[in-house]
Scaffold this motif. Sequence first.
Motif, PDB file in Angstrom:
ATOM      1  N   CYS A   1     -14.811  -6.807   5.367  1.00 56.96           N
ATOM      2  CA  CYS A   1     -13.789  -5.838   5.774  1.00 56.96           C
ATOM      3  C   CYS A   1     -14.412  -4.491   6.141  1.00 56.96           C
ATOM      4  CB  CYS A   1     -12.781  -5.659   4.639  1.00 56.96           C
ATOM      5  SG  CYS A   1     -11.380  -4.602   5.060  1.00 56.96           S
ATOM      6  N   ASP A   2     -13.976  -3.934   7.272  1.00 54.01           N
ATOM      7  CA  ASP A   2     -14.505  -2.636   7.707  1.00 54.01           C
ATOM      8  C   ASP A   2     -13.493  -1.508   7.532  1.00 54.01           C
ATOM      9  OD1 ASP A   2     -12.681  -3.288   9.674  1.00 54.01           O
ATOM     10  OD2 ASP A   2     -14.021  -2.830  11.361  1.00 54.01           O
ATOM     11  N   ALA A   3     -12.461  -1.751   6.712  1.00 54.32           N
ATOM     12  CA  ALA A   3     -11.441  -0.719   6.489  1.00 54.32           C
ATOM     13  C   ALA A   3     -12.018   0.465   5.722  1.00 54.32           C
ATOM     14  CB  ALA A   3     -10.256  -1.305   5.724  1.00 54.32           C
ATOM     15  N   ASP A   4     -11.475   1.643   5.980  1.00 50.33           N
ATOM     16  CA  ASP A   4     -11.863   2.840   5.234  1.00 50.33           C
ATOM     17  C   ASP A   4     -11.153   2.898   3.887  1.00 50.33           C
ATOM     18  OD1 ASP A   4     -13.426   4.304   7.411  1.00 50.33           O
ATOM     19  OD2 ASP A   4     -11.493   3.969   8.405  1.00 50.33           O
ATOM     20  N   VAL A   5      -9.940   2.333   3.855  1.00 44.66           N
ATOM     21  CA  VAL A   5      -9.115   2.328   2.638  1.00 44.66           C
ATOM     22  C   VAL A   5      -8.532   0.935   2.459  1.00 44.66           C
ATOM     23  CG1 VAL A   5      -7.114   3.315   1.465  1.00 44.66           C
ATOM     24  CG2 VAL A   5      -8.470   4.750   3.011  1.00 44.66           C
ATOM     25  N   ILE A   6      -8.635   0.383   1.254  1.00 47.81           N
ATOM     26  CA  ILE A   6      -8.036  -0.918   0.952  1.00 47.81           C
ATOM     27  C   ILE A   6      -7.126  -0.742  -0.250  1.00 47.81           C
ATOM     28  CG2 ILE A   6      -8.427  -3.365   0.524  1.00 47.81           C
ATOM     29  CD1 ILE A   6     -11.267  -3.025   1.546  1.00 47.81           C
ATOM     30  N   ILE A   7      -5.879  -1.190  -0.112  1.00 47.67           N
ATOM     31  CA  ILE A   7      -4.871  -1.000  -1.151  1.00 47.67           C
ATOM     32  C   ILE A   7      -4.351  -2.362  -1.601  1.00 47.67           C
ATOM     33  CG2 ILE A   7      -2.638   0.049  -1.717  1.00 47.67           C
ATOM     34  CD1 ILE A   7      -3.152   2.063   0.564  1.00 47.67           C
ATOM     35  N   GLY A   8      -4.547  -2.694  -2.875  1.00 46.30           N
ATOM     36  CA  GLY A   8      -3.988  -3.919  -3.450  1.00 46.30           C
ATOM     37  C   GLY A   8      -2.606  -3.653  -4.006  1.00 46.30           C
ATOM     38  N   THR A   9      -1.768  -4.689  -4.051  1.00 44.58           N
ATOM     39  CA  THR A   9      -0.367  -4.461  -4.411  1.00 44.58           C
ATOM     40  C   THR A   9       0.136  -5.291  -5.586  1.00 44.58           C
ATOM     41  OG1 THR A   9       0.367  -6.088  -2.762  1.00 44.58           O
ATOM     42  CG2 THR A   9       0.238  -3.777  -2.057  1.00 44.58           C
ATOM     43  N   ARG A  10      -0.735  -6.054  -6.258  1.00 46.69           N
ATOM     44  CA  ARG A  10      -0.340  -6.703  -7.512  1.00 46.69           C
ATOM     45  C   ARG A  10      -1.600  -6.951  -8.335  1.00 46.69           C
ATOM     46  NH1 ARG A  10       3.280 -10.381  -7.965  1.00 46.69           N
ATOM     47  NH2 ARG A  10       2.501 -11.011  -9.991  1.00 46.69           N
ATOM     48  N   PRO A  11      -1.476  -7.116  -9.648  1.00 48.86           N
ATOM     49  CA  PRO A  11      -2.650  -7.139 -10.519  1.00 48.86           C
ATOM     50  C   PRO A  11      -3.746  -8.127 -10.117  1.00 48.86           C
ATOM     51  CG  PRO A  11      -0.676  -6.947 -11.836  1.00 48.86           C
ATOM     52  CD  PRO A  11      -0.218  -7.168 -10.433  1.00 48.86           C
ATOM     53  N   GLY A  12      -3.390  -9.393  -9.887  1.00 49.77           N
ATOM     54  CA  GLY A  12      -4.410 -10.375  -9.553  1.00 49.77           C
ATOM     55  C   GLY A  12      -5.111 -10.064  -8.251  1.00 49.77           C
ATOM     56  N   VAL A  13      -4.360  -9.570  -7.267  1.00 52.08           N
ATOM     57  CA  VAL A  13      -4.948  -9.194  -5.983  1.00 52.08           C
ATOM     58  C   VAL A  13      -5.853  -7.973  -6.153  1.00 52.08           C
ATOM     59  CG1 VAL A  13      -4.397  -8.388  -3.652  1.00 52.08           C
ATOM     60  CG2 VAL A  13      -3.063 -10.241  -4.675  1.00 52.08           C
ATOM     61  N   ASN A  14      -5.480  -7.083  -7.070  1.00 52.59           N
ATOM     62  CA  ASN A  14      -6.329  -5.927  -7.358  1.00 52.59           C
ATOM     63  C   ASN A  14      -7.662  -6.349  -7.973  1.00 52.59           C
ATOM     64  OD1 ASN A  14      -4.303  -4.229  -6.415  1.00 52.59           O
ATOM     65  ND2 ASN A  14      -3.424  -3.918  -8.455  1.00 52.59           N
ATOM     66  N   VAL A  15      -7.658  -7.460  -8.702  1.00 52.47           N
ATOM     67  CA  VAL A  15      -8.918  -7.993  -9.234  1.00 52.47           C
ATOM     68  C   VAL A  15      -9.809  -8.456  -8.084  1.00 52.47           C
ATOM     69  CG1 VAL A  15      -9.956  -9.851 -10.607  1.00 52.47           C
ATOM     70  CG2 VAL A  15      -7.983  -8.583 -11.492  1.00 52.47           C
ATOM     71  N   TYR A  16      -9.231  -9.115  -7.091  1.00 55.75           N
ATOM     72  CA  TYR A  16     -10.001  -9.468  -5.893  1.00 55.75           C
ATOM     73  C   TYR A  16     -10.618  -8.214  -5.273  1.00 55.75           C
ATOM     74  CZ  TYR A  16      -8.060 -14.259  -5.405  1.00 55.75           C
ATOM     75  OH  TYR A  16      -7.726 -15.581  -5.561  1.00 55.75           O
ATOM     76  N   LEU A  17      -9.816  -7.164  -5.159  1.00 54.56           N
ATOM     77  CA  LEU A  17     -10.292  -5.920  -4.558  1.00 54.56           C
ATOM     78  C   LEU A  17     -11.454  -5.334  -5.352  1.00 54.56           C
ATOM     79  CD1 LEU A  17     -10.063  -3.583  -2.557  1.00 54.56           C
ATOM     80  CD2 LEU A  17      -8.185  -2.665  -3.944  1.00 54.56           C
ATOM     81  N   ALA A  18     -11.324  -5.332  -6.683  1.00 57.78           N
ATOM     82  CA  ALA A  18     -12.388  -4.787  -7.530  1.00 57.78           C
ATOM     83  C   ALA A  18     -13.664  -5.627  -7.439  1.00 57.78           C
ATOM     84  CB  ALA A  18     -11.909  -4.704  -8.974  1.00 57.78           C
ATOM     85  N   ARG A  19     -13.513  -6.939  -7.371  1.00 59.01           N
ATOM     86  CA  ARG A  19     -14.662  -7.830  -7.344  1.00 59.01           C
ATOM     87  C   ARG A  19     -15.370  -7.846  -5.988  1.00 59.01           C
ATOM     88  NH1 ARG A  19     -14.923 -12.314 -10.851  1.00 59.01           N
ATOM     89  NH2 ARG A  19     -16.677 -12.956  -9.539  1.00 59.01           N
ATOM     90  N   PHE A  20     -14.592  -7.859  -4.909  1.00 61.92           N
ATOM     91  CA  PHE A  20     -15.178  -8.132  -3.597  1.00 61.92           C
ATOM     92  C   PHE A  20     -15.056  -6.996  -2.589  1.00 61.92           C
ATOM     93  CE2 PHE A  20     -13.389 -12.438  -4.919  1.00 61.92           C
ATOM     94  CZ  PHE A  20     -14.564 -12.832  -5.534  1.00 61.92           C
TER      95      PHE A  20
END
Length: 424
Positions: free
Chosen positions: A110-129
């Motif tokens: 992903c080349d985004a400047d900002v990435i926003i997760g919207t539920r707990p499990g998806v936020n774990v994906y964001l933190a990990r990857f």
Amino acid sequence: MGARRVKITFLIHNVYGIGGTIRTTLNLAAALADRHEVTIVSMLRQRARPRFAVDPRVRIVPLVDLREGSADTADPLLGRPAEVFPAAEKRYRQYSRLTDRRAEEYLRACDADVIIGTRPGVNVYLARFGPPGALRIAQEHLTHDTHSRKLLGSLARHYRALDAVVTTTEADAAVYRAKMRLPGVRVLAVPNGVPDPGLPPADLSAKVVAAAGRLVRGKRFDLLIEAFEEVAAKQPDWSLRIYGAGAEKERLQQSIDGRGLAGQVRLMGTRSPIEPEFAQASIVVSASEAESFGMTLVEAMRCGVPVVSTDCPLGPAEIIRHGVDGLLVPVGDREALTAALLELITDEPARRRMGEAARAAARRFDPAPVARSYDDLFAELAGSRRSRAWQRGLGSARGRLGSVRGRLGSVRGRLGRVLRGAGR
């Protein structure tokens, strides 16, 4: 960062379904698209097009296609349980090794400047990857205290890698600050944006009370039906319309029939958008045990309809000013709920006064100022990267020191027991 055009990516469970998180994400994405390039990445897809309208400037990217006949349904990884998505998350059974893999592949590239997760499990994906160069923000559309202890333990470990955690209420942000130690992570509240429905204000002459939400136990439609039984006895020309679908539909219908209310209480099914239905009512009511925000309350207020709500954790008290634009009653109190409904039914001048105040007050939830709050947050996070990294490092060092002290204390305890045993 907030003043220049940036790339923003939202991560969502399933943008093709129906729900409050989907509506608020689409509202915020559309508002941010006035100034930025916005993409919504949907972990799952089960239909051709989203049920809600999507701003044409917002790009939708599905990761796992569950539609019949899609190539993904034949992928063996779809049948294997997820290993990254936390098992304690309520949506866990809908995730798989295929979802894990697609999320990792997308986020690492992903080349985004900002990435926003919207539920707990998806936020774990964001933190990990999530790429370290992007600002990584976790939205919490649920609340801290509704998560299980096991899930909170997982979130506490992973959220430390993020830049910010955004709740929908100040009350929930305070709980996160008090109960989840996140050095270097900004924890703040930004309310959901609810756009003007573009409808004339309700004239509040219809003898109709409306309610909307998932037909599940926590929404307490059973209590509402009980309360309305007394309302119907005293005001037989008033009716209650309940909008939504869910597991409690049959039980609620049995309650309606058993109380002889079939002519005055109706289960209306789902409606999208809901605002035209609210505009045909004179009161909107919520009997919920808990709300992370209270979207239906704001949607009603935007239509100029006064609201009656339980004063449940955590949202309604930050939306409704009791006696000004609505009424708050204690959670689970059928008599208080009945009395509040009868108060607005019998006092038309108060109902109209509160409806006008509600419409004015709801303007603070316009998506545009909510989007500006996010712009300000992006700029703040970009400017504080270095200081927050130092705070995170210091917090990590303190955590390791505390762990060492704990182990030393354990060793001392064992050594003391050994010495005491040797002295006997």
